[in-house]
Design a protein around this motif. Structure first.
Motif, mmCIF file in Angstrom:
data_model
loop_
_atom_site.group_PDB
_atom_site.id
_atom_site.type_symbol
_atom_site.label_atom_id
_atom_site.label_comp_id
_atom_site.label_asym_id
_atom_site.label_seq_id
_atom_site.Cartn_x
_atom_site.Cartn_y
_atom_site.Cartn_z
ATOM 1 N N ILE A 99 0.837 -1.205 0.000
ATOM 2 C CA ILE A 99 0.000 0.000 0.000
ATOM 3 C C ILE A 99 0.868 1.251 0.000
ATOM 4 N N ALA A 100 1.990 1.211 0.706
ATOM 5 C CA ALA A 100 2.913 2.355 0.715
ATOM 6 C C ALA A 100 3.470 2.606 -0.686
ATOM 7 N N ALA A 101 3.755 1.540 -1.425
ATOM 8 C CA ALA A 101 4.235 1.699 -2.801
ATOM 9 C C ALA A 101 3.184 2.364 -3.672
ATOM 10 N N LEU A 102 1.921 2.029 -3.437
ATOM 11 C CA LEU A 102 0.825 2.666 -4.176
ATOM 12 C C LEU A 102 0.698 4.137 -3.798
ATOM 13 N N PRO A 161 -6.694 3.364 8.808
ATOM 14 C CA PRO A 161 -6.719 4.832 8.723
ATOM 15 C C PRO A 161 -5.356 5.430 8.409
ATOM 16 N N GLU A 162 -4.308 4.869 8.997
ATOM 17 C CA GLU A 162 -2.971 5.425 8.777
ATOM 18 C C GLU A 162 -2.415 5.094 7.387
ATOM 19 N N GLU A 163 -3.053 4.156 6.663
ATOM 20 C CA GLU A 163 -2.593 3.801 5.323
ATOM 21 C C GLU A 163 -3.312 4.588 4.230
ATOM 22 N N ASN A 164 -4.411 5.222 4.585
ATOM 23 C CA ASN A 164 -5.256 5.860 3.582
ATOM 24 C C ASN A 164 -4.980 7.358 3.516
ATOM 25 N N ASN A 165 -4.574 7.823 2.343
ATOM 26 C CA ASN A 165 -4.343 9.256 2.144
ATOM 27 C C ASN A 165 -5.577 9.977 1.613
ATOM 28 N N GLY A 166 -6.700 9.288 1.608
ATOM 29 C CA GLY A 166 -7.938 9.875 1.111
ATOM 30 C C GLY A 166 -8.172 9.649 -0.370
ATOM 31 N N GLN A 167 -7.172 9.104 -1.058
ATOM 32 C CA GLN A 167 -7.282 8.899 -2.501
ATOM 33 C C GLN A 167 -7.381 7.418 -2.878
ATOM 34 N N LEU A 168 -7.420 6.542 -1.859
ATOM 35 C CA LEU A 168 -7.371 5.113 -2.125
ATOM 36 C C LEU A 168 -8.698 4.427 -1.821
ATOM 37 N N GLN A 169 -8.884 3.269 -2.411
ATOM 38 C CA GLN A 169 -10.064 2.450 -2.142
ATOM 39 C C GLN A 169 -9.655 0.981 -2.108
ATOM 40 N N TYR A 170 -10.377 0.209 -1.268
ATOM 41 C CA TYR A 170 -10.092 -1.219 -1.093
ATOM 42 C C TYR A 170 -11.348 -2.026 -1.425
ATOM 43 N N ARG A 171 -11.122 -3.210 -1.995
ATOM 44 C CA ARG A 171 -12.231 -4.134 -2.217
ATOM 45 C C ARG A 171 -11.700 -5.561 -2.147
#
Length: 290
Positions: A87-90, A106-116
């Motif tokens: 995720i950090a690479a993304l 929460p600490e991995e999400n910069n507000g621009q990501l989505q998971y499924r």
């Protein structure tokens, strides 16, 4: 008159022989008329994926199927140990897709990501084929092996040989599932061999007599690994038993990608969550989320 006649003959001979310049020009024109390959057909668009060690097989299977359909896309994999580093690479724009065995923290999400989530994969406990006579372990027996209170296979009806425990870090999905469903707070023996990547554990299990470890059931099926898959509390590690609730351990496999992906990435993501992809994964031993 003879002088005039000689000049006419010379001019006639010169006219019958094409000049070297004329030959080169004709050759160049001939070469220029040859059809040239389209640059687009030579250079496919690249989609980079960073898959955690537990998700990489699933993503490789889907990537291979997609590239067989769409020859204008090339999917490249960037090695990663854990979901967090993928995720950090993304987040740092090094890849377009990250494989993850957990939803976004929460600490991995910069507000621009989505998971499924894509599918689930039963986690199995297996031994090297040298461990004969042991096909089933109870919860208490598994705790005894990992804690070190059971140190020899003969205590469980197996050969007279020391048990070699191949383990994963505590923050890895495999160890978390083992703790949740079987090990609880039981401490792990200091004799356990800690392996950071699941691939390393699998390779070590195949090469180390009397070893035991936990890893992907689907991987064992796809690669047809010659290992001894154990029943736990008399339940086999299969998709069917997980669906029926008789086998509790299954990891979730998912991807993280940008909310505004490129058209190429968006097309591949659409394929990942298609019924066609579900059928491919189910045939390989995964449990499609849909």
């Amino acid at each position: 008159m003879s002088s005039l006649f000689s000049s006419l003959v010379l001019l006639s001979l010169v006219g019958c022989n094409p000049s070297p310049v004329s030959n080169r020009t004709g050759s160049e024109q001939s070469q220029g008329s040859q059809p040239q390959p389209s640059p687009q057909s030579q250079t496919p668009t690249i989609v980079k994926i960073s898959g955690s060690s537990s998700t990489v097989l699933l993503l490789e299977i889907l990537a291979e199927a997609y590239q067989a359909k769409v020859n204008t896309v090339k999917i490249e994999f960037v090695t990663s140990n854990q979901s967090g580093s993928s995720i950090a690479a993304l987040t740092n724009n090094l890849v377009e897709i990250a494989g993850s065995s957990h939803p976004l923290k929460p600490e991995e999400n910069n507000g621009q990501l989505q998971y499924r989530e894509i599918a689930k994969d039963p986690l199995m406990v297996a031994t090297h084929p040298s461990v004969t006579g042991v096909q089933n372990l109870s919860k208490a027996q598994l705790q005894g092996i990992y804690s070190g209170t059971i140190q020899n296979w003969k205590e469980l009806g197996g050969p007279d040989a020391a048990i070699i425990v191949l383990d994963r870090p505590e923050d890895e999905s495999a160890k978390k599932l083992l703790r949740k469903h079987y090990l609880g707070e039981t401490p792990t023996t200091p004799k356990a061999i800690l392996l950071k990547k699941e691939g390393e554990l699998i390779q070590s299990l195949r090469e180390t007599p009397y070893a035991i470890g936990a890893f992907s059931h689907a991987y064992a099926q796809v690669k047809q690994l010659p290992v001894n898959a154990l029943r736990l509390d008399n339940a086999e590690p299969s998709p069917e038993n997980w669906k029926q609730g008789t086998y509790p351990m299954a990891r979730q496999m998912g991807i993280v990608w940008n909310k505004q992906p490129s058209p190429t990435t968006a097309a591949f993501v659409e394929f990942i969550f298609s019924p066609e992809a579900d059928n491919i994964l189910q045939a390989k031993g995964f449990i499609p989320t849909r």
